[in-house]
Design an enzyme around this catalytic site. Structure first.
Site, PDB file in Angstrom:
ATOM      1  N   THR A  81       0.030 -11.007  -5.777  1.00  0.00           N
ATOM      2  CA  THR A  81       1.391 -11.521  -5.579  1.00  0.00           C
ATOM      3  C   THR A  81       1.345 -12.851  -4.831  1.00  0.00           C
ATOM      4  O   THR A  81       1.985 -13.836  -5.243  1.00  0.00           O
ATOM      5  CB  THR A  81       2.236 -10.512  -4.765  1.00  0.00           C
ATOM      6  OG1 THR A  81       2.183  -9.241  -5.402  1.00  0.00           O
ATOM      7  CG2 THR A  81       3.676 -10.959  -4.651  1.00  0.00           C
TER       8      THR A  81
ATOM      9  N   HIS B 228       4.910  -5.138  -7.459  1.00  0.00           N
ATOM     10  CA  HIS B 228       4.093  -4.454  -8.453  1.00  0.00           C
ATOM     11  C   HIS B 228       4.100  -5.272  -9.743  1.00  0.00           C
ATOM     12  O   HIS B 228       4.971  -6.131  -9.948  1.00  0.00           O
ATOM     13  CB  HIS B 228       4.621  -3.033  -8.687  1.00  0.00           C
ATOM     14  CG  HIS B 228       4.330  -2.115  -7.541  1.00  0.00           C
ATOM     15  ND1 HIS B 228       5.055  -0.989  -7.271  1.00  0.00           N
ATOM     16  CD2 HIS B 228       3.362  -2.195  -6.581  1.00  0.00           C
ATOM     17  CE1 HIS B 228       4.551  -0.392  -6.197  1.00  0.00           C
ATOM     18  NE2 HIS B 228       3.540  -1.110  -5.759  1.00  0.00           N
TER      19      HIS B 228
ATOM     20  N   ASP C 266       7.849  -0.975  -8.334  1.00  0.00           N
ATOM     21  CA  ASP C 266       8.232  -0.624  -9.700  1.00  0.00           C
ATOM     22  C   ASP C 266       8.772   0.806  -9.744  1.00  0.00           C
ATOM     23  O   ASP C 266       8.017   1.752  -9.530  1.00  0.00           O
ATOM     24  CB  ASP C 266       6.991  -0.772 -10.595  1.00  0.00           C
ATOM     25  CG  ASP C 266       7.296  -0.467 -12.051  1.00  0.00           C
ATOM     26  OD1 ASP C 266       8.432  -0.050 -12.357  1.00  0.00           O
ATOM     27  OD2 ASP C 266       6.393  -0.651 -12.872  1.00  0.00           O
TER      28      ASP C 266
ATOM     29  N   ASP D 284      -1.742  -3.138   0.745  1.00  0.00           N
ATOM     30  CA  ASP D 284      -0.536  -2.562   1.352  1.00  0.00           C
ATOM     31  C   ASP D 284      -0.849  -2.055   2.758  1.00  0.00           C
ATOM     32  O   ASP D 284      -0.034  -2.182   3.675  1.00  0.00           O
ATOM     33  CB  ASP D 284      -0.005  -1.385   0.514  1.00  0.00           C
ATOM     34  CG  ASP D 284       0.580  -1.840  -0.813  1.00  0.00           C
ATOM     35  OD1 ASP D 284       0.429  -3.027  -1.150  1.00  0.00           O
ATOM     36  OD2 ASP D 284       1.178  -1.009  -1.506  1.00  0.00           O
TER      37      ASP D 284
ATOM     38  N   ASP E  97      -0.317   4.669  -0.347  1.00  0.00           N
ATOM     39  CA  ASP E  97      -0.314   3.468   0.505  1.00  0.00           C
ATOM     40  C   ASP E  97       1.082   2.845   0.546  1.00  0.00           C
ATOM     41  O   ASP E  97       1.533   2.326   1.574  1.00  0.00           O
ATOM     42  CB  ASP E  97      -1.292   2.402  -0.029  1.00  0.00           C
ATOM     43  CG  ASP E  97      -2.724   2.882  -0.036  1.00  0.00           C
ATOM     44  OD1 ASP E  97      -2.948   4.082   0.184  1.00  0.00           O
ATOM     45  OD2 ASP E  97      -3.625   2.059  -0.277  1.00  0.00           O
TER      46      ASP E  97
ATOM     47  N   ARG F   1       6.999   3.556   5.388  1.00  0.00           N
ATOM     48  CA  ARG F   1       7.214   4.301   6.639  1.00  0.00           C
ATOM     49  C   ARG F   1       7.010   3.393   7.858  1.00  0.00           C
ATOM     50  O   ARG F   1       7.820   3.382   8.787  1.00  0.00           O
ATOM     51  CB  ARG F   1       6.258   5.499   6.711  1.00  0.00           C
ATOM     52  CG  ARG F   1       6.394   6.252   8.020  1.00  0.00           C
ATOM     53  CD  ARG F   1       5.453   7.439   8.135  1.00  0.00           C
ATOM     54  NE  ARG F   1       5.565   7.961   9.481  1.00  0.00           N
ATOM     55  CZ  ARG F   1       4.876   7.508  10.525  1.00  0.00           C
ATOM     56  NH1 ARG F   1       3.979   6.553  10.356  1.00  0.00           N
ATOM     57  NH2 ARG F   1       5.071   7.995  11.727  1.00  0.00           N
TER      58      ARG F   1
ATOM     59  N   GLY G  75      -2.990  -5.009  -3.613  1.00  0.00           N
ATOM     60  CA  GLY G  75      -2.392  -3.731  -3.212  1.00  0.00           C
ATOM     61  C   GLY G  75      -3.282  -2.517  -3.471  1.00  0.00           C
ATOM     62  O   GLY G  75      -3.576  -1.749  -2.551  1.00  0.00           O
TER      63      GLY G  75
ATOM     64  N   HIS H 149      -2.003   3.598  -6.016  1.00  0.00           N
ATOM     65  CA  HIS H 149      -1.950   3.543  -4.549  1.00  0.00           C
ATOM     66  C   HIS H 149      -0.586   3.980  -4.018  1.00  0.00           C
ATOM     67  O   HIS H 149      -0.121   3.469  -2.988  1.00  0.00           O
ATOM     68  CB  HIS H 149      -2.326   2.146  -4.058  1.00  0.00           C
ATOM     69  CG  HIS H 149      -1.512   1.034  -4.669  1.00  0.00           C
ATOM     70  ND1 HIS H 149      -1.351   0.871  -6.014  1.00  0.00           N
ATOM     71  CD2 HIS H 149      -0.817   0.015  -4.101  1.00  0.00           C
ATOM     72  CE1 HIS H 149      -0.592  -0.194  -6.246  1.00  0.00           C
ATOM     73  NE2 HIS H 149      -0.256  -0.724  -5.097  1.00  0.00           N
TER      74      HIS H 149
HETATM   75  P1  PGA Z   1      -0.972  -7.211  -5.752  1.00  0.00           P
HETATM   76  O1  PGA Z   1      -0.621  -5.862  -5.053  1.00  0.00           O
HETATM   77  O2  PGA Z   1      -0.083  -8.252  -5.202  1.00  0.00           O
HETATM   78  O3  PGA Z   1      -2.412  -7.510  -5.420  1.00  0.00           O
HETATM   79  O4  PGA Z   1      -0.790  -6.998  -7.226  1.00  0.00           O
HETATM   80  C1  PGA Z   1       0.705  -5.417  -5.031  1.00  0.00           C
HETATM   81  C2  PGA Z   1       0.741  -3.932  -5.031  1.00  0.00           C
HETATM   82  O5  PGA Z   1       0.414  -3.352  -6.070  1.00  0.00           O
HETATM   83  O6  PGA Z   1       1.073  -3.292  -4.012  1.00  0.00           O
END
Ligand code: PGA
Length: 150
Positions: free
Chosen positions: A46, A17, A89, A69, A99, A105, A64, A96
């Site tokens: 990421t 995150h 985080d 995800d 997700d 899970r 994400g 999300h």
């Molecule tokens: P990102 O997604 O790598 O595109 O920022 C990560 C997430 O928020 O799950």
């Protein structure tokens, strides 16, 4: 329960995150040599940031919040990802969140190693199992409790 074998080369998903991206990038930099021997992928932002910072190839999926995800979850279900480093985080909620919960899970269901903070990531990466094949235990449809004896 089915038993399936992880090869020596792991298929690792990297996700962080926004407030945790810097930490994950630093961790990947510290462990670059070992990680370069494995297949790496990740959610869009990421993956791109890690690739830029380290020069390692990291296959990017969608961001994400845009379904990344869920894509990683599908890859786990298909056996195309079998190891995950996910620095989520703990101090802010995400659009999300459902997700994220679904991804965690699926990771448990398919018995893959998951690190959600740096200490666990360090323990995982220094495990002798990183260099060996490993058996995992996957539930099958027969393990699902059903009503009406289906
Ligand atoms: P990102 O997604 O790598 O595109 O920022 C990560 C997430 O928020 O799950």
């Amino acid at each position: 329960m089915n038993i399936d074998n992880f090869g020596k080369q792991k298929k690792i998903a990297l996700i962080a995150h926004d407030h945790r991206k810097k930490d994950l990038i630093e961790w990947v930099l510290e462990n670059k040599e070992l990680l370069s021997g494995h297949f790496l992928c990740g959610t869009g932002t990421t993956a791109t940031l890690i690739s830029e910072a380290t020069g390692l190839p990291v296959t990017p999926y969608k961001s994400g919040p845009l379904g990344g995800d869920q894509q990683i979850g599908a890859l786990i279900a298909e056996g195309k990802v079998n190891f995950m480093i996910f620095f989520w985080d703990p101090l802010s909620s995400q659009p999300h969140d459902p997700d994220v919960k679904a991804l965690l899970r699926i990771a448990v269901l398919y018995d893959i190693p998951v690190a959600m903070n740096q200490s666990t990531a360090d323990y995982l990466l220094t495990s002798p199992l990183m260099h060996e094949e490993h058996e995992r235990h996957i539930m099958t449809v027969r393990d699902i409790p059903r009503e009406h004896g289906l």
